[in-house]
Enzyme design. Structure first.
Site, PDB file in Angstrom:
ATOM      1  N   GLY A 326       0.804  -1.216   0.000  1.00  0.00           N
ATOM      2  CA  GLY A 326       0.000   0.000   0.000  1.00  0.00           C
ATOM      3  C   GLY A 326       0.839   1.269   0.000  1.00  0.00           C
ATOM      4  CG  ASP A 394       8.655   0.706   0.537  1.00  0.00           C
ATOM      5  OD1 ASP A 394       9.322   1.220   1.463  1.00  0.00           O
ATOM      6  OD2 ASP A 394       7.999   1.394  -0.263  1.00  0.00           O
ATOM      7  CB  CYS A 447      10.604   6.619   2.480  1.00  0.00           C
ATOM      8  SG  CYS A 447      10.720   8.254   1.710  1.00  0.00           S
TER       9      CYS A 447
END
Length: 515
Positions: A326, A394, A447
């Site tokens: 997502g 991720d 990130c």
């Protein structure tokens, strides 16, 4: 210039017009009929007579105000709220650009503007009504960091307040903003920091980052092999309005429409473009999902995991896994690449509402290429061990690498978030390794450049496992980049930077399951 005084963004501040104000007391001066009494030569509303004062909300400023209110009161994300409010108020391209700069600029600079406002209000900012504080932040950004004349910034912000907050608060806002306009931004910074010697505190105020983030980013630079004195460049890059990155899904989309709308070809990765922004939703390729908004750093790490050679004999029909898919940006790119390679993709997402976003993102790719699983990523390795040739993990993180795109995040995050996320990140990476086939490749991505979320996680997992080895992630990024030499590698991991690569600060570690 129109009546609202818009000229566009500028890094310098604007001085006020020198009118005196009655101060930031906010006390009532109404007579028995509820009208404001004349306070003589120091009246603080504006230089205009009452009949000439703006009493309506300028649509672009109203959009910015609504964005700040949603961020503060609903924990919303500006990048999701802003486009919807722009469409709701039917802003044209010019007004949409103004609303975007005003919204994002006020959110990015919140810490600095609050330090200024604290000197102009006679009470703690926490005692102000939140709506009044948001209006003050919008006014401060116009006065100190945009090419908006002081009289227009004052008049329009007070008009906004009158329309959406009330006449009484507008008096306070007018008085406070007149005090703000008495100095330019450089003058305010010199005044605020004249007796300050702590470098972290100075950087925090000058560059509008919480002190703990300044320290964390300085530590991150060193941890990834860069000099600590790059911190100023990094903080400046966080505060620069980012260029919008586009990607055409390989074999499915193209960038022709983007180029017709002023975009230029991306310099770092194939099928990418740089856009000047605007309402990209008007492009049919964006609406259809064949062209997507996606940071080039995300594009690079997705392509890197696809480009690495497997540690086993090549076969047909590879199986790929996006463990934390997502909202679906990387999954869409992976699915398009999988289609080209004759592979299939399983996109996993634990939350149903986000899984819906993943399905929407994947909608442009033929459905026989991908499947969406709704479930905890920590269970995939147990339920489907040794199944996947390529796995992208991720993982959820603090997002410290995307502060330029999510300006409100710097004021929401706390050091506790790092501690809370650490165990989950380790569990997800272990699940990703368990799910990989012998010879398969796992990409651990965040990130965030913070070592607690990057190298520390990878090192901890490697220490406890004997079935996995590390691959040179810097070389893998170089192999899929158009430049061939990004200089992102450090001790087998890779870290991208806003001030070096003009990307989000994406971290990549590549692991191969031993055959």
């Amino acid at each position: 210039m129109n009546e609202s005084g818009r000229r566009g963004p500028n890094t310098g501040g604007n001085r006020g017009d020198g009118h005196n104000s009655r101060g930031a007391r906010g006390e009532s001066h109404r007579n028995a009929q509820g009208r404001e009494r004349n306070r003589g030569p120091q009246r603080g509303f504006s230089a205009n007579a009452p009949s000439q004062r703006t009493r309506r909300a300028d649509p672009a400023r109203l959009v910015a105000f609504e964005v700040l209110r949603a961020v503060a009161s609903e924990d919303a994300y500006a990048n999701l709220v802003l486009p919807a409010r722009i469409r709701h108020h039917h802003l044209d391209k010019r007004d949409a650009g103004f609303a975007t700069e005003l919204s994002y600029g006020a959110l990015r600079g919140q810490g600095t503007y609050d330090a200024v406002l604290a000197k102009c209000v006679d009470r703690p900012l926490s005692k102000l009504d939140p709506a009044i504080l948001d209006a003050l932040r919008l006014g401060a950004h116009q006065l100190l960091a945009m090419r908006v004349p002081a009289h227009a910034a004052l008049d329009q912000t007070v008009g906004l307040a009158r329309a959406v907050i009330g006449a009484g608060p507008s008096s306070l806002i007018n008085a406070v903003l007149r005090r703000v306009s008495a100095r330019s931004l450089p003058e305010w910074l010199d005044y605020l920091l004249e007796d300050e010697s702590d470098e972290t505190r100075i950087a925090s105020v000058r560059h509008a980052h919480p002190e703990w983030i300044v320290r964390a980013l300085r530590q991150s630079l060193v941890a990834h092999g860069r000099p600590a004195n790059e911190i100023t460049e990094l903080l400046d890059a966080d505060n620069a309005a980012p260029v919008v990155n586009l990607v055409a899904l390989p074999g499915i989309g193209n960038l022709d429409e983007a180029f017709e709308n002023g975009a230029t070809a991306g310099e770092l990765v194939a099928d990418s473009a740089l856009s000047s922004g605007g309402d990209l939703g008007r492009m049919s390729s964006i609406r259809e999902g064949t062209t997507r908004v996606q940071d080039v750093g995300s594009q690079l790490v997705a392509r890197a995991v696809v480009g690495v050679e497997l540690g086993s004999a090549p076969g047909t029909g590879e199986k790929w896994l996006d463990l934390c898919a997502g909202p679906g940006g990387k999954a869409a790119l992976l699915a398009a690449l999988a289609r080209q390679e004759g592979a299939t993709l399983l996109a996993n997402e634990p939350a149903e509402h986000r899984a819906k976003l993943v399905r929407q993102a994947l909608g442009a790719v033929p459905g026989d290429t991908w499947t969406v699983r709704v479930g905890d990523g920590r269970d995939v390795g147990k339920e489907q061990p040794g199944t996947f040739d390529r796995v992208l993990a991720d993982v959820p993180c603090s997002g410290l690498g995307a502060l330029r795109r999510r300006p409100e995040s710097r004021w929401r995050r706390t050091p506790k978030d790092l501690a809370d996320l650490g165990p989950l990140q380790r569990e997800l990476l272990n699940s990703a390794i368990d799910a990989a086939k012998p010879g398969g490749v796992v990409a651990y991505v965040t990130c965030s450049p913070h070592p607690a979320e990057t190298t520390a996680v990878v090192d901890d997992v490697l220490r406890k496992r004997t079935d996995v080895e590390q691959i040179d992630a810097g070389a893998a990024l170089d192999a899929v980049s158009l430049t061939g030499s990004l200089g992102a590698g450090h001790e087998l991991t890779a870290q991208l930077w806003p001030h070096v690569h003009s990307t989000d600060a994406m971290f990549l570690a590549l692991l191969r399951k031993k055959p």
